[in-house]
Scaffold this motif. Structure first.
Motif, mmCIF file in Angstrom:
data_model
loop_
_atom_site.group_PDB
_atom_site.id
_atom_site.type_symbol
_atom_site.label_atom_id
_atom_site.label_comp_id
_atom_site.label_asym_id
_atom_site.label_seq_id
_atom_site.Cartn_x
_atom_site.Cartn_y
_atom_site.Cartn_z
ATOM 1 N N SER A 1 0.856 -1.058 0.037
ATOM 2 C CA SER A 1 0.088 0.004 0.081
ATOM 3 C C SER A 1 0.818 1.288 -0.016
ATOM 4 C CB SER A 1 -0.927 -0.013 1.061
ATOM 5 O OG SER A 1 -1.590 1.134 1.326
ATOM 6 N N ALA A 2 1.949 1.212 0.791
ATOM 7 C CA ALA A 2 2.892 2.692 0.909
ATOM 8 C C ALA A 2 3.373 2.569 -0.398
ATOM 9 C CB ALA A 2 3.870 2.294 1.962
ATOM 10 N N MET A 3 3.971 1.712 -1.081
ATOM 11 C CA MET A 3 4.414 1.594 -2.113
ATOM 12 C C MET A 3 3.640 2.219 -3.419
ATOM 13 S SD MET A 3 6.742 -1.981 -2.267
ATOM 14 C CE MET A 3 7.324 -1.737 -4.073
ATOM 15 N N MET A 4 2.484 1.530 -3.398
ATOM 16 C CA MET A 4 1.362 2.283 -4.374
ATOM 17 C C MET A 4 1.086 3.583 -4.231
ATOM 18 S SD MET A 4 1.074 -0.147 -6.401
ATOM 19 C CE MET A 4 -0.369 0.353 -7.514
ATOM 20 N N GLY A 5 1.050 3.974 -2.985
ATOM 21 C CA GLY A 5 0.912 5.489 -2.537
ATOM 22 C C GLY A 5 1.964 6.325 -3.080
ATOM 23 N N GLY A 6 3.114 5.628 -2.798
ATOM 24 C CA GLY A 6 4.283 6.571 -3.328
ATOM 25 C C GLY A 6 4.263 6.617 -4.972
ATOM 26 N N TYR A 7 3.935 5.657 -5.685
ATOM 27 C CA TYR A 7 3.919 5.750 -6.949
ATOM 28 C C TYR A 7 2.720 6.626 -7.549
ATOM 29 C CZ TYR A 7 3.200 3.878 -11.837
ATOM 30 O OH TYR A 7 3.090 3.856 -13.024
ATOM 31 N N PHE A 8 1.800 6.863 -6.876
ATOM 32 C CA PHE A 8 0.687 7.742 -7.282
ATOM 33 C C PHE A 8 1.163 9.092 -6.873
ATOM 34 C CE2 PHE A 8 -2.685 10.216 -5.559
ATOM 35 C CZ PHE A 8 -3.304 10.332 -6.685
ATOM 36 N N LEU A 9 2.109 9.352 -5.756
ATOM 37 C CA LEU A 9 2.109 10.543 -5.416
ATOM 38 C C LEU A 9 3.313 11.038 -6.430
ATOM 39 C CD1 LEU A 9 2.422 10.567 -1.382
ATOM 40 C CD2 LEU A 9 0.640 11.809 -2.986
ATOM 41 N N LYS A 10 4.221 10.149 -6.673
ATOM 42 C CA LYS A 10 5.286 10.616 -7.656
ATOM 43 C C LYS A 10 5.025 10.783 -9.032
ATOM 44 C CE LYS A 10 9.769 9.028 -9.434
ATOM 45 N NZ LYS A 10 10.757 7.871 -9.598
ATOM 46 N N GLY A 11 3.696 10.181 -9.581
ATOM 47 C CA GLY A 11 3.229 10.432 -10.851
ATOM 48 C C GLY A 11 2.515 11.851 -10.552
ATOM 49 N N ALA A 12 1.817 11.992 -9.497
ATOM 50 C CA ALA A 12 1.041 13.470 -9.547
ATOM 51 C C ALA A 12 2.238 14.439 -9.427
ATOM 52 C CB ALA A 12 0.248 13.313 -8.089
ATOM 53 N N GLU A 13 3.353 14.122 -8.724
ATOM 54 C CA GLU A 13 4.354 15.479 -8.416
ATOM 55 C C GLU A 13 4.916 15.522 -10.033
ATOM 56 O OE1 GLU A 13 7.775 16.530 -5.973
ATOM 57 O OE2 GLU A 13 7.866 14.650 -7.046
ATOM 58 N N GLN A 14 5.096 14.659 -10.778
ATOM 59 C CA GLN A 14 5.440 14.693 -12.284
ATOM 60 C C GLN A 14 4.582 15.414 -13.015
ATOM 61 O OE1 GLN A 14 6.664 10.448 -12.880
ATOM 62 N NE2 GLN A 14 8.844 10.773 -12.286
ATOM 63 N N ARG A 15 3.355 15.045 -13.055
ATOM 64 C CA ARG A 15 2.176 15.664 -13.681
ATOM 65 C C ARG A 15 2.184 17.286 -13.468
ATOM 66 N NH1 ARG A 15 -4.185 13.892 -14.811
ATOM 67 N NH2 ARG A 15 -4.578 15.930 -15.787
ATOM 68 N N LEU A 16 2.315 17.522 -12.085
ATOM 69 C CA LEU A 16 2.176 18.946 -11.848
ATOM 70 C C LEU A 16 3.626 19.690 -12.335
ATOM 71 C CD1 LEU A 16 1.187 21.275 -9.971
ATOM 72 C CD2 LEU A 16 2.541 20.427 -8.240
ATOM 73 N N ALA A 17 4.357 19.052 -12.338
ATOM 74 C CA ALA A 17 5.805 19.793 -12.851
ATOM 75 C C ALA A 17 5.740 19.849 -14.196
ATOM 76 C CB ALA A 17 6.805 18.824 -12.461
ATOM 77 N N MET A 18 5.128 19.030 -15.046
ATOM 78 C CA MET A 18 4.725 19.002 -16.657
ATOM 79 C C MET A 18 3.769 20.008 -16.941
ATOM 80 S SD MET A 18 3.835 16.187 -19.316
ATOM 81 C CE MET A 18 1.998 15.780 -18.489
ATOM 82 N N GLU A 19 2.637 20.075 -16.208
ATOM 83 C CA GLU A 19 1.665 21.229 -16.374
ATOM 84 C C GLU A 19 2.219 22.580 -16.011
ATOM 85 O OE1 GLU A 19 -1.861 20.334 -13.831
ATOM 86 O OE2 GLU A 19 -2.304 18.445 -15.122
#
Length: 115
Positions: A84-102
């Motif tokens: 669960s922690a790994m999936m949460g980290g994966y999700f948060l990392k993806g959200a952070e990358q998306r924010l940086a791209m936007e």
């Protein structure tokens, strides 16, 4: 830790047979140690803090100052918590990358509009 000792440790922890049939585990084990270390590092302190808050919420967020908290669980439940922690980290990392791209795209659009 070498890949061989990593493989042996995981084989013992996961019961051997489960590891042999798991292609994802085999892929991760075949990766260079430096690559695994780089993928394991949090990108930012914001992601790390969000993951920490998530795990604290799952375990029960009693403050350590006023309580002597200990958690007892089984290997299976600990594995689920880790997944669960790994999936949460994966999700948060993806959200952070998306924010940086936007943010980058919005900056480009503003520059184009000003020209």
């Amino acid at each position: 830790m070498t890949n061989e000792s990593f493989n042996n440790t995981n084989s013992e922890f996961m019961g051997g047979a489960a590891v042999q049939g798991n292609s994802l585990m085999q892929y991760v084990q075949s990766m260079e140690t430096e690559t695994v270390a780089q993928l394991s590092r949090p990108v930012s302190s914001d992601v790390m803090q969000a993951m920490e808050h998530n795990i604290i919420a799952m375990l029960g967020g009693l403050p350590s100052e006023g309580f002597d908290v200990s958690v007892t669980t089984s290997r299976e439940n600990l594995g689920r918590l880790l997944a669960s922690a790994m999936m949460g980290g994966y999700f948060l990392k993806g959200a952070e990358q998306r924010l940086a791209m936007e943010t980058t795209l919005m900056g480009s659009l503003e520059t184009d509009l000003q020209e």
